[in-house]
Design a protein around this motif. Sequence first.
Motif, short mmCIF file in Angstrom:
data_model
loop_
_atom_site.label_atom_id
_atom_site.label_comp_id
_atom_site.label_asym_id
_atom_site.label_seq_id
_atom_site.Cartn_x
_atom_site.Cartn_y
_atom_site.Cartn_z
N ARG A 1 0.81 -1.22 0.00
CA ARG A 1 0.00 0.00 0.00
C ARG A 1 0.85 1.27 0.00
N PRO A 2 1.94 1.37 0.77
CA PRO A 2 2.75 2.60 0.71
C PRO A 2 3.30 2.88 -0.69
N ARG B 1 0.13 7.33 -6.33
CA ARG B 1 -0.90 8.37 -6.34
C ARG B 1 -0.27 9.76 -6.37
N GLU B 2 0.78 9.96 -5.57
CA GLU B 2 1.48 11.24 -5.56
C GLU B 2 2.14 11.51 -6.91
N HIS B 3 2.63 10.46 -7.56
CA HIS B 3 3.22 10.61 -8.90
C HIS B 3 2.18 11.12 -9.90
N LEU C 1 -6.23 2.14 0.78
CA LEU C 1 -5.57 3.14 -0.06
C LEU C 1 -6.41 4.41 -0.08
N ARG C 2 -5.79 5.55 0.15
CA ARG C 2 -6.50 6.83 0.13
C ARG C 2 -6.82 7.23 -1.30
#
Length: 296
Positions: free
Chosen positions: A55-56, A62-64, A104-105
């Motif tokens: 998950r991390p 997601r940040e990418h 996952l956010r």
Amino acid sequence: MHDSTVARAPRNTTLAVDGFLARYRGATRALYAGDLRIYQAWCDSHGLDVLEVRRPDLERFREHLEDDRHNAPRSVRRRLQTIRSFYRLAVADELIDRDPTVLLRMPANRVEKTPSWLDRWETQRLLQYAERESPAHHALIAVMVMLGMRVSAVCAIRVEDFAEDRSGYRVLTSIGKGGKRSVKPIPVPLVRIIDAAIAGRTSGPLILRRDGRGQDRNGAYAWVKILCRKAGLPDNIHPHSLRRTAITAIIDNGGTLAQAQTFADHADPRTTQGYYSRGETLDAHAAHIAARLFAA
């Protein structure tokens, strides 16, 4: 890989991707394949095996999407939903023993506060300007507002997709979202517009660009924005606004929700209801019905 989704993927990853994409067809399959290509490339660049991420790692992906690719929240959410579905199937197929997308956010699913759509007179104005531009522009707008089709489906229409049924109706057979087959009658006014765009051709895309190639969804989006600007229409109108316009017009003019649902190829009437833009107005208030019944 048939979809070139993984260039150097291990065998199990290839199997997982192929198994996932096999569930879809047409534009939906191509969209999901593109999402997985982006994800696979990111995993490769970080030395990660797709079937071993945690998950991390997905939080970093997601940040990418947000920071490096500058994807809008809606696009980030859709891409992550593709990946979530991919991993859920991989668990079901026993290719992995855990789903890394659990907890996952996801970006907030922001609902459009003022949905974009056009009234009857605005739509006619848009059609007039499209007709002045070219037969292809006219056909693109007319098919979206008269058949309520999604822009990707309109761009995928080929001349060969039209036929005549036994009752004499001109019909269009297309493959929509989720690989769903749809047969739609072509009303007489639309037949004339389509025939002008076909211009005697017997094959090939219905909607052609000026270079002779078939139009795609990005080009169609640009056409709609340019036409709206020329016609002096709101700048928040986009292709999906025209689908909302069509559904709203049907219900406003006496069509039932069930008819609008069939028209839109929706599986759930609640989805169709969500496309209805006008809402309650004083013109539609039930007081007018009561007054007509009881007035002397």
